[in-house]
Design a protein around this motif. Sequence first.
Motif, PDB file in Angstrom:
ATOM      1  N   ILE A  58      26.115  -0.327 -23.347  1.00  0.00           N
ATOM      2  CA  ILE A  58      24.892   0.587 -23.826  1.00  0.00           C
ATOM      3  C   ILE A  58      24.119  -0.196 -24.488  1.00  0.00           C
ATOM      4  CG2 ILE A  58      24.306   2.283 -25.502  1.00  0.00           C
ATOM      5  CD1 ILE A  58      25.430   3.445 -22.964  1.00  0.00           C
ATOM      6  N   ALA A  59      24.569  -1.265 -25.386  1.00  0.00           N
ATOM      7  CA  ALA A  59      23.792  -2.176 -26.481  1.00  0.00           C
ATOM      8  C   ALA A  59      22.634  -3.055 -25.330  1.00  0.00           C
ATOM      9  CB  ALA A  59      24.779  -3.029 -27.009  1.00  0.00           C
ATOM     10  N   ILE A  60      23.158  -3.599 -24.382  1.00  0.00           N
ATOM     11  CA  ILE A  60      22.402  -4.537 -23.618  1.00  0.00           C
ATOM     12  C   ILE A  60      21.424  -3.744 -22.704  1.00  0.00           C
ATOM     13  CG2 ILE A  60      22.351  -6.099 -21.664  1.00  0.00           C
ATOM     14  CD1 ILE A  60      25.328  -7.225 -22.918  1.00  0.00           C
ATOM     15  N   SER A  61      21.799  -2.559 -22.148  1.00  0.00           N
ATOM     16  CA  SER A  61      21.147  -1.735 -21.444  1.00  0.00           C
ATOM     17  C   SER A  61      20.011  -1.190 -22.044  1.00  0.00           C
ATOM     18  CB  SER A  61      21.811  -0.648 -20.660  1.00  0.00           C
ATOM     19  OG  SER A  61      23.055  -1.235 -19.530  1.00  0.00           O
ATOM     20  N   PHE A  62      20.153  -0.594 -23.255  1.00  0.00           N
ATOM     21  CA  PHE A  62      19.110  -0.001 -24.069  1.00  0.00           C
ATOM     22  C   PHE A  62      18.782  -0.712 -25.137  1.00  0.00           C
ATOM     23  CE2 PHE A  62      21.645   3.345 -21.700  1.00  0.00           C
ATOM     24  CZ  PHE A  62      20.602   3.965 -21.132  1.00  0.00           C
ATOM     25  N   LYS A  63      18.896  -2.202 -25.334  1.00  0.00           N
ATOM     26  CA  LYS A  63      18.699  -2.706 -26.368  1.00  0.00           C
ATOM     27  C   LYS A  63      18.822  -2.393 -27.717  1.00  0.00           C
ATOM     28  CE  LYS A  63      15.085  -5.153 -23.648  1.00  0.00           C
ATOM     29  NZ  LYS A  63      13.628  -5.127 -23.389  1.00  0.00           N
ATOM     30  N   ASP A  64      20.174  -1.719 -27.760  1.00  0.00           N
ATOM     31  CA  ASP A  64      20.379  -0.836 -29.161  1.00  0.00           C
ATOM     32  C   ASP A  64      21.558  -2.151 -29.688  1.00  0.00           C
ATOM     33  OD1 ASP A  64      21.157   0.924 -30.898  1.00  0.00           O
ATOM     34  OD2 ASP A  64      21.398   2.477 -29.843  1.00  0.00           O
ATOM     35  N   TRP A  65      21.110  -2.267 -30.907  1.00  0.00           N
ATOM     36  CA  TRP A  65      22.084  -3.178 -31.619  1.00  0.00           C
ATOM     37  C   TRP A  65      22.952  -2.336 -32.634  1.00  0.00           C
ATOM     38  CZ3 TRP A  65      21.489  -1.979 -36.779  1.00  0.00           C
ATOM     39  CH2 TRP A  65      20.322  -1.431 -37.217  1.00  0.00           C
ATOM     40  N   LEU A  66      22.555  -1.002 -32.797  1.00  0.00           N
ATOM     41  CA  LEU A  66      23.246   0.029 -33.709  1.00  0.00           C
ATOM     42  C   LEU A  66      24.402   0.513 -32.894  1.00  0.00           C
ATOM     43  CD1 LEU A  66      23.391   1.113 -36.396  1.00  0.00           C
ATOM     44  CD2 LEU A  66      21.802   2.848 -35.841  1.00  0.00           C
ATOM     45  N   TYR A  67      24.476   1.057 -31.808  1.00  0.00           N
ATOM     46  CA  TYR A  67      25.404   1.594 -31.020  1.00  0.00           C
ATOM     47  C   TYR A  67      26.731   0.824 -31.345  1.00  0.00           C
ATOM     48  CZ  TYR A  67      28.176   3.849 -27.603  1.00  0.00           C
ATOM     49  OH  TYR A  67      29.237   4.608 -26.724  1.00  0.00           O
ATOM     50  N   THR A  98      27.907  -8.873 -29.799  1.00  0.00           N
ATOM     51  CA  THR A  98      26.693  -8.289 -28.979  1.00  0.00           C
ATOM     52  C   THR A  98      25.610  -7.724 -29.723  1.00  0.00           C
ATOM     53  OG1 THR A  98      28.567  -7.590 -27.331  1.00  0.00           O
ATOM     54  CG2 THR A  98      26.376  -6.395 -27.195  1.00  0.00           C
ATOM     55  N   ALA A  99      25.875  -7.095 -30.856  1.00  0.00           N
ATOM     56  CA  ALA A  99      24.668  -6.656 -31.569  1.00  0.00           C
ATOM     57  C   ALA A  99      23.802  -7.688 -32.067  1.00  0.00           C
ATOM     58  CB  ALA A  99      25.407  -5.889 -32.705  1.00  0.00           C
ATOM     59  N   ILE A 100      24.228  -8.796 -32.515  1.00  0.00           N
ATOM     60  CA  ILE A 100      23.389 -10.119 -32.832  1.00  0.00           C
ATOM     61  C   ILE A 100      22.784 -10.630 -31.862  1.00  0.00           C
ATOM     62  CG2 ILE A 100      23.467 -12.520 -33.577  1.00  0.00           C
ATOM     63  CD1 ILE A 100      26.132 -11.877 -35.277  1.00  0.00           C
ATOM     64  N   ILE A 101      23.308 -10.530 -30.480  1.00  0.00           N
ATOM     65  CA  ILE A 101      22.453 -11.154 -29.288  1.00  0.00           C
ATOM     66  C   ILE A 101      21.420 -10.252 -28.984  1.00  0.00           C
ATOM     67  CG2 ILE A 101      22.760 -11.304 -26.699  1.00  0.00           C
ATOM     68  CD1 ILE A 101      25.624 -12.188 -27.237  1.00  0.00           C
ATOM     69  N   VAL A 102      21.534  -8.996 -28.896  1.00  0.00           N
ATOM     70  CA  VAL A 102      20.540  -7.862 -28.948  1.00  0.00           C
ATOM     71  C   VAL A 102      19.447  -7.963 -29.935  1.00  0.00           C
ATOM     72  CG1 VAL A 102      19.892  -5.193 -28.914  1.00  0.00           C
ATOM     73  CG2 VAL A 102      22.015  -6.157 -27.754  1.00  0.00           C
ATOM     74  N   VAL A 103      19.800  -8.288 -31.005  1.00  0.00           N
ATOM     75  CA  VAL A 103      18.628  -8.439 -32.130  1.00  0.00           C
ATOM     76  C   VAL A 103      17.787  -9.591 -31.749  1.00  0.00           C
ATOM     77  CG1 VAL A 103      18.323  -9.101 -34.461  1.00  0.00           C
ATOM     78  CG2 VAL A 103      19.955  -7.239 -33.973  1.00  0.00           C
ATOM     79  N   VAL A 104      18.552 -10.660 -31.606  1.00  0.00           N
ATOM     80  CA  VAL A 104      17.976 -11.826 -31.028  1.00  0.00           C
ATOM     81  C   VAL A 104      17.013 -11.854 -30.009  1.00  0.00           C
ATOM     82  CG1 VAL A 104      18.141 -14.368 -30.358  1.00  0.00           C
ATOM     83  CG2 VAL A 104      19.598 -13.505 -32.043  1.00  0.00           C
ATOM     84  N   ARG A 105      17.627 -11.050 -28.887  1.00  0.00           N
ATOM     85  CA  ARG A 105      16.660 -11.001 -27.692  1.00  0.00           C
ATOM     86  C   ARG A 105      15.614 -10.036 -28.176  1.00  0.00           C
ATOM     87  NH1 ARG A 105      20.807  -9.449 -22.485  1.00  0.00           N
ATOM     88  NH2 ARG A 105      21.640 -11.871 -22.349  1.00  0.00           N
ATOM     89  N   MET A 106      15.639  -9.163 -28.942  1.00  0.00           N
ATOM     90  CA  MET A 106      14.485  -8.149 -29.227  1.00  0.00           C
ATOM     91  C   MET A 106      13.298  -9.019 -29.905  1.00  0.00           C
ATOM     92  SD  MET A 106      16.548  -4.813 -30.200  1.00  0.00           S
ATOM     93  CE  MET A 106      15.073  -3.993 -30.831  1.00  0.00           C
ATOM     94  N   LYS A 107      13.862  -9.982 -31.082  1.00  0.00           N
ATOM     95  CA  LYS A 107      12.905 -10.666 -31.557  1.00  0.00           C
ATOM     96  C   LYS A 107      12.139 -11.891 -30.688  1.00  0.00           C
ATOM     97  CE  LYS A 107      14.856 -10.731 -36.237  1.00  0.00           C
ATOM     98  NZ  LYS A 107      15.629 -11.470 -37.469  1.00  0.00           N
ATOM     99  N   LYS A 108      12.891 -12.082 -29.599  1.00  0.00           N
ATOM    100  CA  LYS A 108      12.133 -13.128 -28.884  1.00  0.00           C
ATOM    101  C   LYS A 108      11.057 -12.387 -27.934  1.00  0.00           C
ATOM    102  CE  LYS A 108      15.754 -16.811 -28.351  1.00  0.00           C
ATOM    103  NZ  LYS A 108      16.725 -17.391 -27.393  1.00  0.00           N
TER     104      LYS A 108
END
Length: 239
Positions: free
Chosen positions: A183-192, A228-238
């Motif tokens: 869910i985190a990777i598919s929907f770019k959701d760091w919170l889930y 996973t949450a950190i990776i999503v946040v980093v990708r979103m910032k990039k």
Amino acid sequence: MTRQRKWVLLYVIAFLIMIAINYLSGSNIGNIAEDKQATIQPAGFAFAIWGLIYVLILAWLIKLLMIRSHNKKIVSRLKYLPIINFLLNSAWIIVYTQQWFLVSVIVILALLYNIARMYVILSDYRGYNRLPFSIYFGWTTVATIVNIFSLALNNHIQTIFGLDELSWTMIALILATIIGIFIAISFKDWLYPLVLIWPFYGIYIENNNYYLSLDVTLITASLLLFITAIIVVVRMKKS
């Protein structure tokens, strides 16, 4: 009155019904759960997250009442889904407190499906819209698993396919972790994925280091979800 505002007012009414039923019957849930407690059940303090979920949803409803162009689009797509959600939530409280465990599993599975549909729709909109449902979805994912285990225990099922409750508990935790990462990777959701860590911590505290294998599974799963949450946040910032 616009059609969208009528929908939102119906959301508010269904929400208030849910809150009223939760207030009247919610206190009995803990007593029933503790009667035959599954290994996967979190400690009592973890259930305080429901208060946060309800407050965040209320804020979301107030936001929807301020009908703007993007809110109109959201309501037009959601239509009756929030009403069904709040009524299913209410129904689950009633059937669970009546100890109709099979029915409660059916209801919570329907609730989980409903939240997933709303979550997918709200994922198309930035800002606050998805936030309450990231938490709601994450918690209900684990709550559904716990409910299934409660059903098995109350039917005196000790083993399935030769595996005992502890083995199935670890399998369920691994499955929940995989879902959280997906869910985190598919929907770019760091919170889930972070929400899943909360009940995992509650399970860890409740079992009080009784099973080393369970502790290792919970700690490893929590670390994977956090990373996973950190990776999503980093990708979103990039991006």
